[in-house]
Design a protein around this motif. Structure first.
Motif, short mmCIF file in Angstrom:
data_model
loop_
_atom_site.label_atom_id
_atom_site.label_comp_id
_atom_site.label_asym_id
_atom_site.label_seq_id
_atom_site.Cartn_x
_atom_site.Cartn_y
_atom_site.Cartn_z
N GLY A 162 0.75 -1.15 -0.09
CA GLY A 162 -0.01 0.00 -0.02
C GLY A 162 0.88 1.29 0.04
O GLY A 162 2.00 1.14 -0.19
N ASP A 163 0.20 2.35 0.36
CA ASP A 163 0.86 3.66 0.54
C ASP A 163 1.76 3.76 1.85
O ASP A 163 2.83 4.25 1.72
CB ASP A 163 -0.09 4.74 0.19
CG ASP A 163 -0.81 4.79 -1.17
OD1 ASP A 163 -0.07 4.62 -2.04
OD2 ASP A 163 -2.02 5.11 -1.19
N SER A 189 -4.21 2.86 1.51
CA SER A 189 -4.29 2.84 0.02
C SER A 189 -5.14 3.86 -0.52
O SER A 189 -6.53 3.74 -0.28
CB SER A 189 -4.99 1.58 -0.33
OG SER A 189 -4.87 1.37 -1.73
N GLY A 190 -4.71 5.04 -0.76
CA GLY A 190 -5.47 6.14 -1.49
C GLY A 190 -6.18 6.62 -0.14
O GLY A 190 -5.90 7.11 0.94
N VAL A 216 -5.54 -5.14 -0.82
CA VAL A 216 -4.97 -3.85 -1.10
C VAL A 216 -4.93 -3.31 -2.36
O VAL A 216 -5.36 -2.24 -2.80
CB VAL A 216 -3.68 -3.64 -0.44
CG1 VAL A 216 -2.88 -2.37 -0.61
CG2 VAL A 216 -3.65 -3.73 1.24
N GLU A 217 -4.69 -4.38 -3.31
CA GLU A 217 -4.32 -4.14 -4.75
C GLU A 217 -5.89 -3.70 -5.34
O GLU A 217 -6.11 -2.85 -6.17
CB GLU A 217 -3.94 -5.42 -5.52
CG GLU A 217 -3.89 -5.31 -7.08
CD GLU A 217 -2.85 -4.19 -7.46
OE1 GLU A 217 -3.18 -3.73 -8.62
OE2 GLU A 217 -2.39 -3.35 -6.74
N ARG A 220 -6.62 -0.41 -4.39
CA ARG A 220 -5.97 0.75 -5.09
C ARG A 220 -6.68 0.79 -6.68
O ARG A 220 -6.72 1.97 -6.88
CB ARG A 220 -4.58 0.07 -5.21
CG ARG A 220 -3.66 0.99 -5.98
CD ARG A 220 -2.32 0.46 -6.33
NE ARG A 220 -2.12 -0.49 -7.17
CZ ARG A 220 -2.28 -0.19 -8.60
NH1 ARG A 220 -1.94 1.03 -9.01
NH2 ARG A 220 -2.17 -1.42 -9.32
N GLU A 221 -7.19 -0.13 -7.01
CA GLU A 221 -7.50 -0.42 -8.45
C GLU A 221 -9.03 0.45 -8.52
O GLU A 221 -9.04 1.07 -9.37
CB GLU A 221 -7.60 -1.73 -9.20
CG GLU A 221 -6.27 -2.34 -9.52
CD GLU A 221 -5.68 -1.77 -10.61
OE1 GLU A 221 -6.51 -1.19 -11.32
OE2 GLU A 221 -4.37 -1.55 -10.62
N GLN A 223 -9.82 2.69 -6.89
CA GLN A 223 -9.81 4.27 -6.62
C GLN A 223 -9.20 4.95 -7.74
O GLN A 223 -9.23 5.94 -7.82
CB GLN A 223 -8.98 4.47 -5.31
CG GLN A 223 -9.71 4.09 -4.22
CD GLN A 223 -9.00 4.41 -2.77
OE1 GLN A 223 -8.98 5.35 -2.30
NE2 GLN A 223 -8.06 3.42 -2.40
N ARG A 224 -8.74 3.96 -8.61
CA ARG A 224 -8.11 4.55 -9.94
C ARG A 224 -9.33 4.79 -11.08
O ARG A 224 -8.97 5.48 -12.06
CB ARG A 224 -7.05 3.81 -10.65
CG ARG A 224 -5.72 3.50 -9.38
CD ARG A 224 -4.72 2.66 -10.13
NE ARG A 224 -4.33 3.15 -11.53
CZ ARG A 224 -3.49 2.47 -12.00
NH1 ARG A 224 -3.06 1.29 -11.89
NH2 ARG A 224 -3.00 2.68 -13.42
#
Length: 225
Positions: A162-163, A189-190, A216-217, A220-221, A223-224
């Motif tokens: 993550g971030d 993550s974001g 987590v992935e 992330r995806e 939020q993109r």
């Protein structure tokens, strides 16, 4: 026009251009500000039973947060920093929260994930608050469903996911069965903070790293888009 005047005019023009660009960037940032992920979106991003071979049949489910009606109220724990940490890991003050339980095959102790979505930019501040709280939280006592308790907090190496991420354990003697050992991994993550909890008594607990990475992935995806 003198050379000094030329320099003054050039500087003024450059300053005006930067100010104009700054206004444009702020406006663009405001336009692209993201709303928190909804409960429906968070639920869709959790795991389905067929995706987690480690759980026993029927052993994975979403959990709705309990309402205050009829629920016992416990006083804050002894250490205010630890109380702040506990609030964050359970998603207090998040815009949306979804929890999931994992009942492992051949294991009587379940694990949990709690996914908390925040307004744009707030998760970063909350995670900074978490790190400060953990810096001053090494033990605390309180009262819960099973009565009074006292826990030691032991930091572990932060996972590379993550971030931002932190990992720690809460350990307490549990009758004659050995230590109650619960591992916590919190990942930002974001605009989302997800907490992974794994419990054991008389042994060590670990939430599967592959599931942490996959969850987590997904966040992330999502939020993109």
């Amino acid at each position: 026009m003198t050379a000094g005047a030329l320099v003054t005019v050039a500087c003024s023009s450059d300053t005006g251009a930067r100010q104009t660009a700054g206004v444009g960037q702020s406006t663009a940032s405001a336009r692209t500000s993201l709303a928190p992920l909804t409960k429906a979106q968070l639920k869709a991003l959790t795991f389905k039973e067929r995706e987690v071979p480690q759980v026993r049949e029927g052993g994975i489910a979403l959990q709705e947060l309990a309402t205050d009606d009829g629920e016992p109220s416990f006083p804050p724990v002894s250490n205010p920093s630890c109380e702040a940490m506990r609030d964050i890991r359970y998603g207090e003050n998040a815009a949306t929260v979804v929890s999931q339980v994992f009942n492992w095959e051949g294991d009587i102790y379940p694990a949990y994930s709690t996914i908390a979505a925040y307004k744009d930019g707030k998760a970063r501040k909350v995670f900074a608050d978490l790190e400060r709280a953990l810096g001053a939280c090494r033990s605390y006592s309180g009262e819960g469903y099973t009565g009074k308790f006292k826990l030691a907090v032991k930091m572990e190496k932060d996972p590379d996911v993550g971030d931002e991420a932190v990992r720690f354990r809460e350990i307490a003697p549990f009758r004659d069965l050995g230590d109650r050992d619960e591992q916590f991994t919190l990942v930002r993550s974001g605009n989302v903070i997800v907490t992974f909890r794994a419990l054991n008594i008389g042994g060590s607990s670990y939430f599967p790293e592959d599931l942490i990475d996959r969850q987590v992935e997904r966040l992330r995806e999502a939020q993109r888009k």
